[in-house]
Design a protein around this motif. Structure first.
Motif, PDB file in Angstrom:
ATOM      1  N   GLU A   1       4.175  18.573  66.178  1.00  0.00           N
ATOM      2  CA  GLU A   1       4.487  17.359  65.500  1.00  0.00           C
ATOM      3  C   GLU A   1       5.279  17.479  64.272  1.00  0.00           C
ATOM      4  O   GLU A   1       6.175  16.868  64.033  1.00  0.00           O
ATOM      5  N   GLN A   2       5.079  18.667  63.535  1.00  0.00           N
ATOM      6  CA  GLN A   2       5.734  19.106  62.354  1.00  0.00           C
ATOM      7  C   GLN A   2       7.409  19.238  62.649  1.00  0.00           C
ATOM      8  O   GLN A   2       8.099  18.783  61.749  1.00  0.00           O
ATOM      9  N   ASP A   3       7.688  19.607  63.891  1.00  0.00           N
ATOM     10  CA  ASP A   3       9.092  19.600  64.127  1.00  0.00           C
ATOM     11  C   ASP A   3       9.837  18.359  64.869  1.00  0.00           C
ATOM     12  O   ASP A   3      11.007  18.533  65.371  1.00  0.00           O
ATOM     13  N   SER A   4       8.991  17.339  65.234  1.00  0.00           N
ATOM     14  CA  SER A   4       9.406  16.236  66.191  1.00  0.00           C
ATOM     15  C   SER A   4       9.897  15.149  65.382  1.00  0.00           C
ATOM     16  O   SER A   4       9.977  14.965  64.099  1.00  0.00           O
ATOM     17  N   GLY A   5      10.685  14.330  66.209  1.00  0.00           N
ATOM     18  CA  GLY A   5      11.048  13.049  65.504  1.00  0.00           C
ATOM     19  C   GLY A   5      12.448  13.054  64.975  1.00  0.00           C
ATOM     20  O   GLY A   5      12.783  12.180  63.926  1.00  0.00           O
ATOM     21  N   LYS A   6      13.468  14.015  65.108  1.00  0.00           N
ATOM     22  CA  LYS A   6      14.542  14.267  64.513  1.00  0.00           C
ATOM     23  C   LYS A   6      15.664  13.493  65.264  1.00  0.00           C
ATOM     24  O   LYS A   6      15.888  13.889  66.412  1.00  0.00           O
TER      25      LYS A   6
ATOM     26  N   GLY B   1       6.530  24.284  62.380  1.00  0.00           N
ATOM     27  CA  GLY B   1       5.578  24.186  63.459  1.00  0.00           C
ATOM     28  C   GLY B   1       5.838  25.419  64.557  1.00  0.00           C
ATOM     29  O   GLY B   1       5.081  26.132  64.975  1.00  0.00           O
ATOM     30  N   TYR B   2       7.030  25.436  64.802  1.00  0.00           N
ATOM     31  CA  TYR B   2       7.440  26.542  65.768  1.00  0.00           C
ATOM     32  C   TYR B   2       7.277  27.986  64.977  1.00  0.00           C
ATOM     33  O   TYR B   2       6.953  28.917  65.808  1.00  0.00           O
ATOM     34  N   MET B   3       7.979  28.076  64.002  1.00  0.00           N
ATOM     35  CA  MET B   3       8.029  29.197  63.205  1.00  0.00           C
ATOM     36  C   MET B   3       6.597  29.740  62.890  1.00  0.00           C
ATOM     37  O   MET B   3       6.382  30.898  63.028  1.00  0.00           O
ATOM     38  N   ALA B   4       5.731  28.921  62.680  1.00  0.00           N
ATOM     39  CA  ALA B   4       4.325  29.467  62.428  1.00  0.00           C
ATOM     40  C   ALA B   4       3.857  30.100  63.638  1.00  0.00           C
ATOM     41  O   ALA B   4       3.057  31.106  63.447  1.00  0.00           O
ATOM     42  N   CYS B   5       4.209  29.457  64.955  1.00  0.00           N
ATOM     43  CA  CYS B   5       3.679  30.049  66.074  1.00  0.00           C
ATOM     44  C   CYS B   5       4.298  31.404  66.301  1.00  0.00           C
ATOM     45  O   CYS B   5       3.728  32.436  66.758  1.00  0.00           O
TER      46      CYS B   5
ATOM     47  N   ALA C   1      18.265  24.121  64.325  1.00  0.00           N
ATOM     48  CA  ALA C   1      17.606  23.106  63.508  1.00  0.00           C
ATOM     49  C   ALA C   1      17.429  23.574  61.740  1.00  0.00           C
ATOM     50  O   ALA C   1      16.905  25.093  62.015  1.00  0.00           O
ATOM     51  N   PRO C   2      17.302  23.094  60.925  1.00  0.00           N
ATOM     52  CA  PRO C   2      17.010  23.707  59.755  1.00  0.00           C
ATOM     53  C   PRO C   2      15.703  24.243  59.621  1.00  0.00           C
ATOM     54  O   PRO C   2      14.706  23.556  60.362  1.00  0.00           O
ATOM     55  N   GLU C   3      15.379  25.002  58.889  1.00  0.00           N
ATOM     56  CA  GLU C   3      13.903  25.829  58.440  1.00  0.00           C
ATOM     57  C   GLU C   3      13.015  24.534  58.271  1.00  0.00           C
ATOM     58  O   GLU C   3      11.855  24.701  58.607  1.00  0.00           O
ATOM     59  N   SER C   4      13.372  23.596  57.451  1.00  0.00           N
ATOM     60  CA  SER C   4      12.434  22.522  56.999  1.00  0.00           C
ATOM     61  C   SER C   4      12.175  21.564  58.328  1.00  0.00           C
ATOM     62  O   SER C   4      11.089  21.124  58.120  1.00  0.00           O
ATOM     63  N   HIS C   5      12.924  21.881  59.374  1.00  0.00           N
ATOM     64  CA  HIS C   5      12.544  20.967  60.598  1.00  0.00           C
ATOM     65  C   HIS C   5      11.861  21.800  61.580  1.00  0.00           C
ATOM     66  O   HIS C   5      11.703  21.443  62.722  1.00  0.00           O
TER      67      HIS C   5
ATOM     68  N   LEU D   1       4.868  20.397  74.806  1.00  0.00           N
ATOM     69  CA  LEU D   1       4.562  19.099  73.792  1.00  0.00           C
ATOM     70  C   LEU D   1       6.193  18.724  73.422  1.00  0.00           C
ATOM     71  O   LEU D   1       6.896  19.667  73.097  1.00  0.00           O
ATOM     72  N   PRO D   2       6.189  17.527  73.574  1.00  0.00           N
ATOM     73  CA  PRO D   2       7.711  17.289  73.043  1.00  0.00           C
ATOM     74  C   PRO D   2       8.408  17.794  71.828  1.00  0.00           C
ATOM     75  O   PRO D   2       9.584  18.211  71.778  1.00  0.00           O
ATOM     76  N   GLY D   3       7.432  18.053  70.846  1.00  0.00           N
ATOM     77  CA  GLY D   3       7.882  18.462  69.377  1.00  0.00           C
ATOM     78  C   GLY D   3       8.475  20.054  69.693  1.00  0.00           C
ATOM     79  O   GLY D   3       9.666  20.164  69.078  1.00  0.00           O
ATOM     80  N   PHE D   4       8.161  20.759  70.628  1.00  0.00           N
ATOM     81  CA  PHE D   4       8.339  21.876  70.706  1.00  0.00           C
ATOM     82  C   PHE D   4       9.667  21.895  71.690  1.00  0.00           C
ATOM     83  O   PHE D   4      10.716  22.686  71.588  1.00  0.00           O
ATOM     84  N   LEU D   5       9.542  21.082  72.885  1.00  0.00           N
ATOM     85  CA  LEU D   5      10.900  20.924  73.847  1.00  0.00           C
ATOM     86  C   LEU D   5      12.442  20.453  72.943  1.00  0.00           C
ATOM     87  O   LEU D   5      13.026  20.672  73.326  1.00  0.00           O
ATOM     88  N   GLN D   6      11.814  19.478  72.203  1.00  0.00           N
ATOM     89  CA  GLN D   6      13.097  18.828  71.481  1.00  0.00           C
ATOM     90  C   GLN D   6      13.637  19.736  70.281  1.00  0.00           C
ATOM     91  O   GLN D   6      14.861  19.316  69.946  1.00  0.00           O
TER      92      GLN D   6
END
Lengths: 451, 129, 490
Positions: A60-65, C106-110, C99-103, C89-94
Motif C-alpha cells: 500500500e505504501q508504494d501504490s497509487g502513483k 514498502g518494497y525497500m523495507a522488504c 520510482a523515487p525512494e519516497s514512493h 499485490l498490486p502495490g508491488f507489481l506496479q
C-alpha cells in the motif's frame, strides 16, 4: 512447523529405520565446533494471515502513483488471462525441462516463444531467453567476440545514448575479458549517432557495433545507414530494441542491406509487470549460421520413437553442464515463467493488437509532448523522431519540481542529471497506452503548479 | 571390442594417424567415437592453420558430450573433411575411413610419442579399470 | 501433442477486449524508412483459444504442484501460495524500478529485511540482492575475488581451483572471469583430496569454488583445513550455495571460512522455478570482500530506506542487471523467511536431512547401491546403477524414464559426472513419508522388472504425451522456430 508434514509417529518410525535416535545425530559428520544452536536476528515467525496483512501494508505504501517514467521499464495493460494462465502450478512450479517427455508443455511454449520473437525481430532464430535486457546485451557482445576470429583485440562500439545501466552492466560483465569498449558520443543537436561522428572517432577495425532503437532518449536512430556503415567495415551489428516498438518500427532483421546480425533487449514490455525491475527477461536472436554460439537454453522440435512431434532442449553441448570451462556461457536459467506470460501476451494481442498498442503509446506521447512544449519554461531537447519517450529541459531545477510532484503521487519522469550532467535540468518522460487524455491534462496542470 | 587397425599409429588421447608420403591424415578411433555416442556437430580447423603436438585443433559434439581433438602430430593443415560438416555421423559409421577429420603437412619426420596398435589397445584396456 | 498456436490462427481474428482506444492509423510523423512494412506473423486467435491452448499445454508438464519431483541439487520443495499471493499485490507489481525512494519504502523495507536475514543465515557481513540467478551469483563472487586481488595490485593470480565433482557452472564461471580452471580430485569418501589441494595451491591461486555439502551429497568435513590452506597462500574461498537447504540454521558458510557465496533463493527459499526461471542468486560477503559487492543495495538511515549505488560503494564491481535484480523473487524469499522464523528455517535442514537419510536407508535395504555407503546423506544422496547396468543392461536413463511412467519426476541423472550411472535424489522437507515410501516401492518394482520385463523399462515412458525423443536429430539439424519460410525479408 510450516510446510513440514511429518507427524511425531512418522519421525519416530523414520529414525528407527535409519537406526539413529534423534534427527540431531544425522548432522554428526559436521564438526561440532562449526555447528550453531540457532539463528539470531530473524524476525519471529508469522502465520499466513499475519503475513498477508504485513505485505498489504508494505504494498500500500508504494501504490497509487501516476507513472510517467520509462527508461527501460514500461507500464502496459496486461490482459488478465496472461498471468492467470502463466501462474498455473504446472507452469510455475516445474523445473528446467531436462526430462523432455514430462515437460512438453514448457518446451512447446519455449518453441512458440522462439518463433514469435524471431518473427517480431525478423531474425532467423531466437534462444529461450536470458535474465534481462542489460545482461542479454552483455551476452550478445560476448557472442560477437566468439564469432570474431579475425581480430585479436575485440573492440566493441557502445554509443553513449545507450541506456546507462546497460552500459554499466556490459562493463561489469565484459571487462573480465581482454576487450576494448569504445564510447561513441551522440550528436548534441539530434540526440542520434551520426556517421560523421563515427568516421571521426572509430578505429578501422572493430568487432561489433551496438545500435539502440529507440535510444535512451526515446529518439529513433537512422538504423539503415548505421548498419550498412558497420557492415562495410566488417563488424557485426547488435540491435538493442524495445520489442513492443518493433510492431511499428522496422525490425532488426531488415536494417540496412543485410539486416542486423543479432537482436536483443528487454522483454518486459510484452506482458510483464513493472514489479520493481524484475523478474523480467532478456531476448536474443541471431542468424541461423551463428546458432552454435548463441548462449542460453534453446528448445527444438523433433520426433519420438513412434514418429510423433515433440520438443527437447537442444544444442546442449554448448552449455556449462557439458562443456564446463569451455561453455559459451555459465547461464543455466532461462526466464521460463516470464517467457510463458509473454508468449500468452503475444498470442492474445497478435500483430494487430501489438501495433495498436505501439501506435497508442506514440499518439499519447505526441499529445503530451505537444502540450509540454506549450508550457513556458519547458523545451523539447531533441527535435528528432521518437517512439513513446522524449527528453524535456526545464528552466528551473528539476529536483524541486520532482519533490513537489512526488507529493502529489505523480512520477513525472526520470531526472537525467546523474547520468548526463552536461544536458542540464532535463527530464526523460514516457507515456504508454495506459494513460488517458485526463491523466495527461492532470500531469500538465500539476507540473505548471510545481514550476 | 572396438577395432584398432594395425597399420595406423595412435595418440594417448584417442586420435589415429595415417602416413602417406609427405601428408598425414588424422581422425578419432573407433573406441573414442563409441565413448562419445552419436555425433551431431563437428568443428574443424582452418586450412593453413599450424598446430603443435597436443594443441586443441577440433571439437566434436554429441548430444551428451563435447570433446576436444588434440593434434597428434605438429604440422600445417592442408585439407579438411568438409563432408563432416553436414554429416557428422560419418565419424560414428566409419571412423577410420570416411570419418577422417583433416590432413596435415607435418613439421617433423619422427613420431616418438605415437603408439602402435598393440600399445594403444593396452592403453584402452587400462582405462577401463 | 496439441497443435501449435500458429495452426489455430485465422486472418483477421483478434481479442477485441484487449485493444487500446487507438486513434492513429499510421505514425505519419515517423520517417517511412524507420517503419515496419509487413506485420510480424504472430498468431491471430481469440482470447479463449489462447487460454485453452496454454492451459492444455500446462497439463503436459510434471510440476511440484502435481508430482513428486526429487530432482537432486534443485530443491523442488513446495512453493507456498500465500507467499505468491503476497508478492502479487498490486502495490508491488506496479512499482516502477526507478520510482523515487519516497514512493518505494514498502518494497525497500522488504528488501532490506531480506538482506539482514541472509546475513544471519550465511554468517557473512553484507549482502547484495541483485544477481538474477545462481550462475550470475557465482559470476559476481568470482568477479569480486578478482577485483580484490587487483585492488591489492596482485595480478599474478590466474588460477581458480574447482573440485572435479563441481556443478558445471563453477568452471564455466571461472573461465568467464578470465581464470584458468584447475580441477582438484575427490577421494574415495567424497571429500576433496587434501594432498592434491596442497600440491595445487600457490601464488598463482586466486581461490577455490566449493559446494558444502558437496554435489556428492556429503559434508566436507575438513573444510576448516581447506580454508586455512587457501588463506595461507593468499587465495579466497567461494561457496556455491546450491545445497544450503541441507544446513540452514545448522552451520554457516561464514563460520566455515568462506569469503563470498551465493544463495539460490529458488531452491532454499522456496521461490517457484517457473519451468527454468526466474531464479535469484543474492551474494553474501565477509570482511575481505564486502566492499566489492554489486550495486544497488538497500541501506537504512534515520529518514528511511535508501539506495546504495556506486557513490556509496566506490569499490563495487558494478551493476549486473538493468535495475535491481529479480525483485519479485526477492519479495517471495523474504515472505517465506517471515513465515518460517528462525526455528522454522532450522527445521528445513532437519527434515530435508531426515527424508534423505530415510530414503537412502530404505533403497539400500532394497538392494540399491549408495555411491558413498559409509557416509550420511545430507539433504540428498546418490544411488549408482553401475551393477544393474552391467547385469541387466538397464541404464540410469532407463530407470529415470520408467519413473516418469509411474507418475514421479526422475531424480537428477548422470550428475555428478564422477559417479557412473547415477541418480542424485533430493526429496526435500515438504514431502510426506507416504510419498517417500511410494517412490521406494516403485524403485523396488523397477528392480524386479529389470529381471522380468526389461522391455517395459527400456520402452518407457509409454503413458506420457510422447515417448523418448530423438535428441540426435534435434541437434544435427536444429529446428528451433516454426515455419521458417514465412519469415519476411527486407
Amino acid at each position: 512447523m510450516p510446510f513440514i508434514p511429518h507427524t511425531q509417529q512418522d519421525v519416530a518410525e523414520m529414525l528407527s529405520v535409519i537406526g539413529v535416535d534423534s534427527i540431531d545425530v544425522l548432522f554428526d559428520e559436521i564438526p561440532a565446533d562449526l555447528r550453531i544452536s540457532g539463528l539470531r536476528d530473524i524476525p519471529p515467525a508469522l502465520n499466513e494471515m499475519a503475513l498477508l496483512r504485513l505485505a498489504a501494508t508494505r504494498a500500500e505504501q508504494d501504490s497509487g502513483k501516476l507513472c510517467f517514467i520509462g527508461a527501460g521499464a514500461y507500464e502496459h495493460h496486461i490482459p488478465a488471462a496472461v498471468w492467470e494462465v502463466a501462474t498455473r502450478g504446472e507452469f510455475m512450479t516445474a523445473y528446467t525441462p531436462y526430462q523432455a517427455e514430462a515437460s512438453q508443455g514448457t518446451l512447446q511454449v519455449l518453441y512458440e516463444y522462439q518463433t514469435m520473437m524471431a518473427r517480431l525481430m525478423a531474425m532467423n532464430v531466437s534462444n529461450a531467453s536470458l535474465y534481462d535486457g542489460a545482461s542479454a546485451l552483455a551476452e550478445a557482445i560476448l557472442m560477437a567476440m566468439r564469432l570474431d576470429k579475425k581480430n585479436k583485440i575485440h573492440r566493441i562500439v557502445l554509443p553513449t545514448n545507450l541506456h546507462p545501466h546497460y552500459r554499466d552492466t556490459v562493463h561489469a560483465i565484459v571487462r573480465q575479458r581482454d576487450t576494448e569498449l569504445l564510447a561513441i558520443p551522440f550528436d548534441a543537436h539530434s540526440g542520434k549517432i551520426t556517421v560523421e561522428m563515427l568516421e571521426k572517432m572509430m578505429p578501422d577495425t572493430f568487432t561489433a557495433f551496438v545500435i539502440p532503437q529507440p535510444n535512451f532518449f526515446g529518439v529513433l536512430e537512422d538504423i539503415d545507414t548505421l548498419t550498412d556503415w558497420a557492415h562495410a567495415r566488417g563488424a557485426r551489428v547488435i540491435a538493442v530494441v524495445n520489442p513492443l516498438a518493433m510492431a511499428l518500427l522496422k525490425p532488426p532483421g531488415q536494417w540496412g542491406k543485410k539486416g542486423a546480425d543479432m537482436a536483443c533487449g528487454e522483454g518486459q514490455p510484452l506482458g510483464v509487470p513493472l514489479a520493481s525491475g524484475g523478474p523480467y527477461y532478456g531476448f536474443l536472436c541471431c542468424r541461423t549460421e551463428d546458432i552454435r554460439q548463441l548462449p542460453g537454453r534453446i528448445a527444438g522440435r523433433t520426433r519420438d520413437t513412434h514418429g510423433r512431434n515433440g520438443f527437447v532442449l537442444t544444442l546442449q553441448a554448448r552449455e556449462q553442464h557439458i562443456r564446463r570451462a569451455r561453455a559459451t556461457s555459465n547461464i543455466c536459467t532461462n526466464q521460463g515463467l516470464l517467457v510463458t506470460a509473454s508468449t500468452i501476451y503475444m498470442s492474445i494481442m497478435g500483430a494487430t493488437g501489438l501495433r495498436d498498442v505501439a501506435l497508442t503509446c506514440h499518439a499519447n506521447a505526441r499529445l503530451l509532448r505537444d502540450k509540454l512544449k506549450a508550457v513556458a519554461g519547458i523545451r523539447c531537447y531533441f527535435e528528432s523522431a521518437y517512439f513513446h519517450e522524449f527528453l524535456v529541459q526545464l528552466n528551473c531545477p528539476v529536483d524541486g519540481v520532482l519533490t513537489q510532484l512526488h507529493k502529489k503521487n505523480i512520477q513525472p519522469g526520470l531526472a537525467t542529471k546523474t547520468y548526463y550532467p552536461e544536458l542540464g535540468e532535463c527530464l526523460l518522460v514516457c507515456v504508454t497506452e495506459t494513460k488517458t487524455p485526463a491523466d495527461i491534462d492532470y500531469f500538465i496542470q500539476q507540473l505548471i503548479c510545481a514550476m | 571390442m572396438s577395432s584398432v587397425p594395425k597399420k595406423l599409429q595412435y595418440s594417448k588421447t584417442h586420435e589415429w594417424v595415417r602416413e602417406d608420403e609427405d601428408i598425414v591424415t588424422i581422425g578419432i578411433t573407433d573406441h573414442a567415437q563409441c565413448m562419445l555416442g552419436d555425433l551431431v556437430y563437428v568443428e574443424l580447423p582452418e586450412v593453413e592453420a599450424g598446430f603443435e603436438i597436443g594443441e586443441e585443433c577440433a571439437v566434436l559434439e554429441s548430444v551428451k558430450a563435447a570433446a576436444d581433438v588434440f593434434c597428434p602430430v605438429s604440422g600445417e593443415v592442408v585439407e579438411i573433411n568438409t563432408l563432416l560438416l553436414d554429416h557428422p555421423q560419418l565419424i560414428n559409421e566409419d571412423p577410420y575411413g570416411r570419418g577422417w577429420l583433416f590432413r596435415l603437412r607435418p613439421f617433423e619426420k619422427e613420431r616418438p610419442e605415437l603408439l602402435d596398435a598393440e600399445e594403444y589397445n593396452k592403453q584402452v584396456a587400462s582405462e577401463a579399470h | 501433442m496439441p497443435e501449435l498456436i500458429f495452426d489455430l490462427s485465422r486472418k483477421g481474428r483478434c481479442a477485441h477486449a484487449q485493444l487500446p482506444p487507438n486513434t492513429l492509423q499510421n505514425a505519419t510523423d515517423i520517417p517511412a524508412e524507420l517503419l515496419r512494412v509487413q506485420p510480424a506473423a504472430l498468431p491471430e486467435v481469440s482470447e479463449l483459444q489462447a487460454v485453452r491452448h496454454f492451459t492444455r499445454l500446462s497439463q503436459l508438464n510434471f510440476s511440484i504442484d502435481t508430482h513428486f519431483y526429487p530432482l537432486g541439487s534443485c530443491t523442488m520443495k513446495y512453493n507456498p501460495r500465500g507467499v505468491h499471493k503476497a508478492a502479487q499485490l498490486p502495490g508491488f507489481l506496479q512499482r516502477h524500478p526507478l520510482a523515487p525512494e519516497s514512493h518505494s519504502q514498502g518494497y525497500m523495507a522488504c528488501a532490506y529485511e531480506l538482506q539482514e536475514i541472509l546475513k544471519s543465515v550465511t554468517g557473512m557481513r553484507a549482502v547484495s540482492l541483485t544477481p538474477m540467478a545462481g550462475a550470475q551469483g557465482e559470476f559476481t563472487g568470482v568477479a569480486m575475488i578478482r577485483a580484490y586481488h587487483h585492488a591489492r595490485h596482485d595480478r599474478a593470480r590466474t588460477e581458480m581451483l574447482v573440485p572435479d565433482a563441481a556443478h558445471g557452472t563453477n568452471p564455466a564461471t571461472a573461465a568467464q572471469c578470465g581464470y584458468t580452471v584447475r580441477e582438484i580430485p575427490t577421494d574415495a569418501d567424497g571429500n576433496v583430496n587434501i594432498d592434491a589441494l596442497r600440491a595445487a595451491v600457490g601464488p598463482q591461486t586466486a581461490g577455490i569454488m566449493l559446494t558444502n555439502p558437496s554435489t556428492l551429497g556429503v559434508f566436507e568435513q575438513k573444510i576448516k583445513e581447506i580454508a586455512a590452506i587457501l588463506h595461507d597462500v593468499g587465495g579466497l574461498l567461494y561457496y556455491d550455495g546450491a545445497n544450503l537447504n541441507a544446513i540452514l540454521g545448522k552451520v554457516r558458510p561464514g563460520d566455515m571460512g568462506f569469503d563470498v557465496m551465493h544463495i539460490n533463493l529458488h531452491k532454499t527459499f522456496a521461490t517457484p522455478h517457473g519451468g527454468g526461471g526466474p531464479g535469484s542468486g543474492p551474494v553474501a560477503a565477509g570482511e575481505r570482500l564486502a566492499a566489492f559487492l554489486p550495486t544497488p543495495m538497500v541501506g537504512k538511515s534515520a529518514t528511511g530506506y535508501e539506495w546504495l549505488t556506486a557513490k556509496a560503494c566506490p569499490q563495487t564491481i558494478g551493476r549486473l542487471s538493468t535495475f535491481m535484480g529479480n525483485a519479485g523473487i526477492l519479495l517471495r524469499a523474504h515472505f517465506y523467511a517471515r513465515l518460517l522464523g528462525a526455528a522454522g528455517m532450522q527445521r528445513v535442514a532437519e527434515f530435508a536431512t531426515l527424508n534423505a537419510n530415510y530414503m537412502l536407508k530404505r533403497l539400500t535395504a532394497a538392494g540399491f547401491n549408495a555411491a558413498f555407503p559409509k557416509r550420511r546423506a545430507s539433504h540428498e544422496f546418490i544411488i549408482t546403477l553401475k551393477k544393474e547396468a552391467k547385469e541387466y543392461h538397464i541404464s540410469a536413463l532407463d530407470v529415470a524414464k520408467r519413473l516418469l511412467d509411474a507418475g514421479m519426476h526422475a531424480p537428477t541423472m548422470y550428475f555428478p559426472l564422477l559417479v557412473p550411472e547415477c541418480l542424485l535424489i533430493e526429496p526435500t522437507e515438504t514431502e510426506t513419508r507416504e510419498v517417500l515410501d511410494a517412490f521406494v516401492a516403485t524403485m523396488i518394482l523397477i528392480l524386479k522388472e529389470m529381471q522380468t520385463q526389461p522391455d517395459k523399462i527400456k520402452q518407457a515412458p509409454q503413458y506420457l504425451p510422447v515417448s523418448r525423443l530423438d535428441e540426435v536429430a534435434a541437434a544435427r539439424e536444429p529446428e528451433v522456430v516454426a515455419g521458417q519460410e514465412v519469415i519476411e525479408h527486407a
